[in-house]
Structure formats: C-alpha cells, structure tokens
Scaffold this active site. Sequence first.
Site, PDB file in Angstrom:
ATOM      1  N   GLY A 264       6.967 -13.217  12.014  1.00 33.85           N
ATOM      2  CA  GLY A 264       8.344 -12.722  12.071  1.00 33.85           C
ATOM      3  C   GLY A 264       9.383 -13.671  12.609  1.00 33.85           C
ATOM      4  CD  GLU A 298      -0.810 -11.196  11.227  1.00 30.90           C
ATOM      5  OE1 GLU A 298       0.243 -10.619  10.934  1.00 30.90           O
ATOM      6  OE2 GLU A 298      -1.887 -10.607  11.343  1.00 30.90           O
ATOM      7  NE  ARG A 301      11.994 -14.715   7.250  1.00 32.90           N
ATOM      8  CZ  ARG A 301      12.411 -14.040   6.171  1.00 32.90           C
ATOM      9  NH1 ARG A 301      13.231 -14.624   5.328  1.00 32.90           N
ATOM     10  NH2 ARG A 301      12.046 -12.793   5.970  1.00 32.90           N
ATOM     11  CE1 TYR A 341      14.247  -7.611   2.064  1.00 26.20           C
ATOM     12  CE2 TYR A 341      14.227  -9.887   1.303  1.00 26.20           C
ATOM     13  CZ  TYR A 341      13.572  -8.691   1.526  1.00 26.20           C
ATOM     14  OH  TYR A 341      12.243  -8.578   1.208  1.00 26.20           O
ATOM     15  CB  CYS A 369      22.629  -7.488 -17.504  1.00 24.38           C
ATOM     16  SG  CYS A 369      22.981  -8.678 -18.790  1.00 24.38           S
ATOM     17  CD  GLU A 370      20.354  -5.007 -11.377  1.00 25.61           C
ATOM     18  OE1 GLU A 370      20.764  -4.895 -10.208  1.00 25.61           O
ATOM     19  OE2 GLU A 370      19.227  -4.665 -11.741  1.00 25.61           O
ATOM     20  CE1 TYR A 398       7.672 -12.724   2.975  1.00 26.93           C
ATOM     21  CE2 TYR A 398       8.897 -14.179   4.434  1.00 26.93           C
ATOM     22  CZ  TYR A 398       7.826 -13.336   4.199  1.00 26.93           C
ATOM     23  OH  TYR A 398       6.913 -13.112   5.196  1.00 26.93           O
TER      24      TYR A 398
HETATM   25  C1  LIG Z   1       1.453  -8.172   8.746  1.00 29.21           C
HETATM   26  C2  LIG Z   1       2.398  -9.314   8.590  1.00 29.21           C
HETATM   27  N1  LIG Z   1       2.127 -10.463   9.221  1.00 29.21           N
HETATM   28  C3  LIG Z   1       2.941 -11.534   9.103  1.00 29.21           C
HETATM   29  C4  LIG Z   1       4.094 -11.480   8.342  1.00 29.21           C
HETATM   30  C5  LIG Z   1       4.926 -12.714   8.241  1.00 29.21           C
HETATM   31  O1  LIG Z   1       6.223 -12.558   8.630  1.00 29.21           O
HETATM   32  P1  LIG Z   1       7.180 -13.821   8.652  1.00 29.21           P
HETATM   33  O2  LIG Z   1       7.117 -14.468   7.321  1.00 29.21           O
HETATM   34  O3  LIG Z   1       8.504 -13.270   8.959  1.00 29.21           O
HETATM   35  O4  LIG Z   1       6.669 -14.735   9.732  1.00 29.21           O
HETATM   36  C6  LIG Z   1       4.427 -10.289   7.688  1.00 29.21           C
HETATM   37  C7  LIG Z   1       5.688 -10.176   6.931  1.00 29.21           C
HETATM   38  O5  LIG Z   1       6.516  -9.358   7.217  1.00 29.21           O
HETATM   39  C8  LIG Z   1       3.550  -9.180   7.801  1.00 29.21           C
HETATM   40  O6  LIG Z   1       3.809  -8.027   7.160  1.00 29.21           O
END
Ligand SMILES: Cc1ncc(COP(=O)(O)O)c(C=O)c1O
Length: 442
Positions: A264, A298, A301, A341, A369-370, A398
Amino acid sequence: MVALPLTNDPAIDPSVQDLIAARPWLKYDAFAGLLLDGVPLAGIAAGAGTPTWAYSAETMRARYRSLADAMTGADLNVEVHFAVKANDRLAVLSLFGAAGAGADVVSGGELLKARRAGIAAARIVYSGVGKSEAELRLALAEDIGQINVESAEELAMLSAIAAGTGQTARVALRVNPDVDAGTNTKITTGRATDKFGIPYADAIALYRQAAGLPGIRPIGLATHIGSQILALAPYRAAYSRIAGLVRALRDHGLHVETVDCGGGLGIPYRNEPAPSPAGLAAAMKQAFHNLDVRLTMEPGRWLVGPAGVLLASVILVKQTPHEPFVVLDAAMNDLVRPAMYDAWHGIVPVAASGAHTLGGPATVVGPVCESGDTLARSRSLPPLTPGAIMAILDAGAYGSVMSSTYNARPLAAEVWVDRGSWSVIGDRQAAEAAWERERLPA
Ligand SMILES: Cc1ncc(COP(=O)(O)O)c(C=O)c1O
C-alpha cells in the site's frame, strides 16, 4: 463544482522541469529528447509504435534495493513479496525474483505466472476474498509458503480440501483492523465495511478453531489496509491492532510465528508528500520489534509505479470554444487509472524542443467513446501537432495489468529498458487477436 484530482491546478502543479527533476531515471537531451535510463523514448516509439509501455528495469531494481535497505536499516528482517497485481509481466516478476523477492498473488493465474517467472513456491503468499476450490487445490499442489485466509467460510473450504489430499496448509488469517487508510475509497481495504479480512473481533476464535482443523496449520496474521497510502498513521493504527492480537493469541496459548504487514505504500504522482520506506519500517518496528515474529510485506505500486511510462502519439488537437482537446492514441482501455480513480499522471512531451514552453490549458483524452476517457484536464502543454509523442509518467503500476480491449482496441506493446538498450517484452496485440477466442453461434 468540485475539482477532480485529474484537473490541473497551476497553483500546485509541478512544471515539466519539476516532474523530470523528481524522476532521475528520466532526462531531457536537447537532441534525442526524453531519455529513460539514457535510452531515447522517441526511438522506442519509432521502433515499437504507440501506445507502448516502457519500463526501466534499473529503476525497479534500485527501488527494491532501497526498500530492502530501509528494512535492514531499521534492524528488521523482512521477506518482501512483490504484489503481482501491480504489474504481472514475466519480465517484472523474474526481475524481482532474481533480486530476492517472493510474490503476493491473488489468483491462480498470478500464482502460475509467479512460478513460471521462477519464484520459489515457498516464497509465494496467496491473498484474496474469493479463492475458488480449483485455486486452493492449485495452491496446495504447488505447496506455496502461505495462504492468507479471509473468512470462516474459506477456512472450512481449505480444511476440507487439504484434509482430502492429506496435505497441511500453512495459513495466516487476514484480519480487517477497521482502520481507514485515507486513500481512494475504491482501493481502501481495511474498514470494517470493506469485503476484506476477518472481522477483528472474530480473529481469536477463528484462529483457535483453525488450530483444531484438519489440514490447517495457523502460522500467523496478515493485514492490508489499502493502496496508494500517503500517511503513516493508518499503518501505525493497523499494526498496533495486529500486534495486540498476536499478544492475545499467545495469551490463549496459540502459536503465532509470522505477521504479513501488507502493501500500500504510496508514491507521489503529482508532488504529494509521500511516506518513505524508512518511515514504514519504523512503523513496523514500533509495533512488532519485541514480538519475535517473522515479518513479511507485500509492496506493489511503490516498487514499479515510477519505473514505467506510457508512450502515446497525438492524433489531433481539436479546437473548441472551451479548452482544446489533445486526442492521444492511448486511452482509458490502456491506462484506466484517471477514469477509474480520478488519478493524476504527469504528461510530458518526448521532444525536448519547446517542452518547457507551455501554452494554454488543454484536456487530454483518448479515442474511446466515453467522456470518462479523459487522461488530464486543464493541463498546460506545449503547442502540439499530430504525431507528437507524449510520455504519461508513473504508469508502471496498475497500468498495463488493468488494460482491456474495450472498443476493440488491441493491447499495447510493452518494452524493457535495461543497460542502455530496449527490447520488446510484450507484443502489440493484433486487432484480430482480441476476438480470436470468439465463435459465431452454431
Ligand atoms: C492483499 C494485497 N497485498 C498487497 C497489495 C499491494 O498494494 P500496493 O500496490 O499499493 O503496494 C494489494 C493491493 O491493493 C493487496 O490487495
């Protein structure tokens, strides 16, 4: 009228110079134009066509190193699992695998891709609220390191499958800490009303139950409160709640060996102040340093977002009584973040001449077309003519993974920039390939 985030505000918006200066992997050369790690983006656009995603391998490696160093610098031994959803290209996965990362996957497809890219099964964690029976069987067959279970129902399903095959699943319970990460609501995952994780109040009972179930070995807890998080306070709040649970579980005589701290960490797309990996490491340390748990995380981004650009050509500039529309050949089917977003992305010309001579505000759109197919509003851009190449910045996360073939637009090409040259890692889809799987009814 509420200004959308993708609308420019000259009072706060970075200039082209500021955008490039904040991204050392990008540089203007007076003759060759914008360079990515020294490689002219104009050459990539000429060779691969547009729209094309271009990724800097060295930026990904450097960001992985700096994240890992921040953890080590805080005296934390953290196993990093790259969140595959952010960018699941085999080249990207194999880069992080080679750098020492594992993978966080959320589908059977991502699991297979991570394995195909050479990531060891033991270093794969599987999250997600709706793993199908087939996907759970795959996870067990591959003997992956950890399954993050998100509900009592999933726990029962996994236990039945594992007991049936005579296997034992290493399980972490993903707990919903009821903490608002303060990010876009569509990527907020840690409020009690979000679909993710086990309600905080149910965690102890479910963990105890898990410990008694056949085929299940509970090894710890996981949490993930959202994406593009720009403050540390929500992390601190969530981690403090998870640390409290670890203590409570142990007080109940239950074995807890690991905590998955989620991902995150946000990045500055515009010039937002964003927390550093060192700040995140400090939050993790504060909560967990004296708990004797193995920590994992994890991130997605933060590792890949800044490393990618989306190259697009100007098709035409449509004059109107209002702002002109700069129509690119990249659209919401390629990069959906602005439409989905209201996300702001820097958009800069690849040609150096005139890059800093900005004209009046323009709206940057794609051909879909939006009206939602708007990449930027009221953006100050240099005078542009058809054929001009533009680079949409911070498109490495993403981006291509969320592309679609909406409007029967084929998927864009993807190229890899490394050690002074570039190569194609994803072919541009042929128009017919987008409907290859279809049949006329008999
Ligand atoms: C379970 C889980 N872990 C890790 C991430 C990675 O998030 P980010 O790319 O914001 O670090 C996400 C994405 O929302 C997720 O759903």
